[in-house]
Scaffold this active site. Structure first.
Site, PDB file in Angstrom:
ATOM      1  N   LYS A  55      24.299  40.586  -5.377  1.00 54.84           N
ATOM      2  CA  LYS A  55      25.478  40.474  -4.543  1.00 54.84           C
ATOM      3  C   LYS A  55      26.118  39.147  -5.029  1.00 54.84           C
ATOM      4  O   LYS A  55      25.735  38.326  -5.370  1.00 54.84           O
ATOM      5  CB  LYS A  55      24.638  40.170  -3.286  1.00 54.84           C
ATOM      6  N   SER A  70      26.597  43.109   5.274  1.00 56.79           N
ATOM      7  CA  SER A  70      27.938  42.453   4.337  1.00 56.79           C
ATOM      8  C   SER A  70      27.473  42.962   2.930  1.00 56.79           C
ATOM      9  O   SER A  70      28.206  43.050   2.012  1.00 56.79           O
ATOM     10  CB  SER A  70      27.947  41.202   4.297  1.00 56.79           C
ATOM     11  N   SER A  89      22.792  41.860   7.384  1.00 56.64           N
ATOM     12  CA  SER A  89      23.335  42.169   6.082  1.00 56.64           C
ATOM     13  C   SER A  89      22.463  42.974   4.936  1.00 56.64           C
ATOM     14  O   SER A  89      23.278  43.332   3.841  1.00 56.64           O
ATOM     15  CB  SER A  89      24.097  41.116   5.551  1.00 56.64           C
TER      16      SER A  89
END
Lengths: 103, 469
Positions: free
Chosen positions: B84, B159, B183
């Site tokens: 990420k 997310s 997330s």
């Protein structure tokens, strides 16, 4: 119904160091109002003598030895590598004081 | 090696490498080819070809040296990883999917990144996400939204949108993520992969862009429970750089286990197919000899309000450091959602509102934690939906932040309580979108969740499937 005013939004933006455009103020005012209004449901909850939670680990006072660990430090060159506004190994910033009297 | 032949689990990958059916370099060729072919998904912000080939070369040398105990010493040998873009990677651009960090090159790596590389993992690139991890759809990225690999009209969740999409589409074997209010679990659910949100304090946050410091948890995605467990075991534990992390005894699975079904997670607004699939999953456990019982988490309905007070408050503080002086661009470059959360957080912490909002929320948070403690006195784990609905359409919720925030309703409570959660896929709905469920356990009960997850995979004879891209 909570209704934030334009003044409220400008005040908060100033605290948060954000410069908002008129368009953003127009857009955010009702959006933030509706979210904050949703929070009013919390007033239904009788929290009695509940203590506020600030963390969930239960840990207290985690210390390390008071000595410099070179492996965990950045060199000066590394530390300033993220900016191109550098002078003699220092970050250049705008003056925060005005009207020098010594010259 | 063809793009279509990339192995789907860590054990298959390592078996292929050790039996010399393919080299790590060929594996990287295949991944990069596939990433390039699937550009439309927008799963990656940065692909790091040079670093990936360099690491693949090292892995190939390790294998040709024929070292003893190679997999014990390098448990992630040859594993293709997407990080990420919130995880600092030394020398590789890290943006947090925000224009503020558009050109930021970190001078050190996050603990998790360093540990995965040391374990033989190969970083393929940095995955897309909602900027600063603010969002439940991936649409808040300043680098454009990621698409759901099962149907490009739908969001992949957020997310950690790019990480989930990348694993689902086979553009990496595993991927890292952060879970502050759901997330990891929610995009895992929307993309049909396994997602682990560890206990708060199990994995170091060092070198990861902070969102909300009392809630941020660092986990990962894989196509199987065993793979998420392997990554967890490599990444967990003290590093001397995050004082909330402690090495502790984990809760072990008991011979006879009990699962609780919380009635507050089956309320109006929950999609019928979602509810039915979760109940169907509970029956799988029951058939395997696990006792089911209804439980109650009475303060669940207040979790969203508590979460959207505490989280923006901490966001406003953490994003205070971005002044555009030492690195990054000026604050004007924050996107709309970051500005909204900074404003919201500053408001609830400001003079005259602190007691009514922030302090009240932290008290209700204590009651939510108590709910979980009471339930875990009676059961080993809780089984619940991850999200009230399957993946929604791109653009469906972007104009209404409150509606978007409510997508976190079943995931945020675990963050407020600091407990672990494991999201598992369980099939597809009529439209062909993934369905799934989550298992929640008491603090440091990851081994229990892994055991239950693997039991579910075994009982359902779970087969990994990839979307047609």
């Amino acid at each position: 119904m909570v209704k934030l005013t334009k003044q409220d939004v400008l005040h908060v933006a100033k605290l948060a160091k954000l410069d908002l455009t008129d368009f953003e103020i127009e857009k955010f005012t009702p959006q933030l109002s509706s979210v904050i209004d949703h929070f009013s449901e919390l007033s239904e909850v009788d929290t009695g003598d509940a203590e506020p939670t600030s963390q969930t680990t239960g840990l207290e006072n985690v210390y390390r030895e008071d000595k410099v660990n070179i492996d965990q430090s950045l060199s000066q060159d590394d530390a300033i590598s993220g900016s191109d506004k550098i002078h003699n190994g220092y970050f250049k910033v705008k003056a925060i004081l005005e009207g020098r009297t010594d010259k | 090696m063809k793009n279509t032949n990339i192995p789907l689990t860590i054990s298959e990958t390592q078996e292929g490498l050790l039996k010399k059916r393919f080299s790590a370099t060929e594996l990287v060729d295949a991944y990069l080819g596939k990433i390039n072919k699937a550009k439309d998904l927008n799963a990656y912000i940065t692909v790091c070809e040079d670093e990936a080939y360099k690491k693949a070369g090292e892995v190939d040398r390790l294998i040709s040296d024929n070292l003893p105990f190679i997999l014990e010493n390098f448990p992630l040998l040859g594993v293709g990883i997407g990080h990420k873009d919130l995880f600092l990677t030394k020398g590789i651009r890290t943006t947090a999917a925000s224009k503020v960090l558009e050109g930021f090159i970190p001078v050190y790596s996050a603990t998790v990144v360093a540990r995965m590389e040391k374990a033989g993992g190969i970083t393929l690139g940095k995955t897309n996400c909602d900027a600063w991890a603010h969002g439940a759809s991936g649409e808040n990225s300043d680098f454009g939204p990621t698409k759901n690999p099962w149907d490009g009209k739908f969001v992949p969740g957020g997310s950690s949108s790019g990480s989930a999409a990348s694993v689902a589409a086979g553009l990496s074997l595993v991927a890292t993520g952060t879970d502050t209010g759901g997330s990891i679990r929610q995009p895992a659910n929307f993309c049909g992969v396994v997602g682990l949100k560890p206990t708060y304090g199990a994995v170091s946050r060092y070198g990861i862009v902070a969102m909300a410091s009392s809630l941020d948890s660092v986990g990962n995605f894989g196509k199987s429970v065993a793979d998420t467990e392997t990554v967890f075991n490599v990444t967990r534990g003290e590093d001397g750089r995050d004082s909330t992390v402690k090495n502790t005894e984990f809760v072990k699975p008991r011979a006879k286990m009990k699962i609780g079904i919380p009635k507050e997670y089956f309320v109006e607004g929950v999609d019928k197919e979602v509810a039915e699939s979760v109940i169907a999953a509970s029956k799988v456990f029951e058939k395997a000899g696990i006792e089911l019982t209804q439980v109650s988490l009475p303060h669940t309905k207040y979790a969203m309000s508590v979460y959207y007070i505490v989280q923006p408050a901490e966001v406003s503080s953490n994003l205070g450091r971005y002044d555009g002086i030492r690195y990054g661009n000026p604050r004007a470059d924050f996107g709309a959602e970051a500005k909204r959360r900074i404003m919201l957080g500053t408001y609830v912490l400001s003079a005259g509102y602190y007691d009514a909002f922030y302090l009240k929320a932290q008290k209700v948070r204590s009651m939510l934690i108590k709910d979980f403690e009471d339930v875990f006195d009676k059961v080993d784990a809780v089984l619940a939906p991850v999200s009230p609905t399957p993946a929604f359409e791109l653009g469906e919720k972007t104009a209404n932040p409150l509606k978007m925030y409510l997508a976190d309703i079943f995931t945020a409570p675990a963050n407020l309580a600091g407990i672990p959660g494991l999201a598992l896929p369980s099939g597809f709905n009529k439209e062909g979108l993934p369905l799934g469920f989550q298992l929640l356990g008491p603090r440091f009960s990851e081994p229990v969740l892994f055991e239950l997850g693997k039991l579910y995979e075994k009982e359902t004879d779970y087969k990994i499937v990839l979307p047609n891209l």
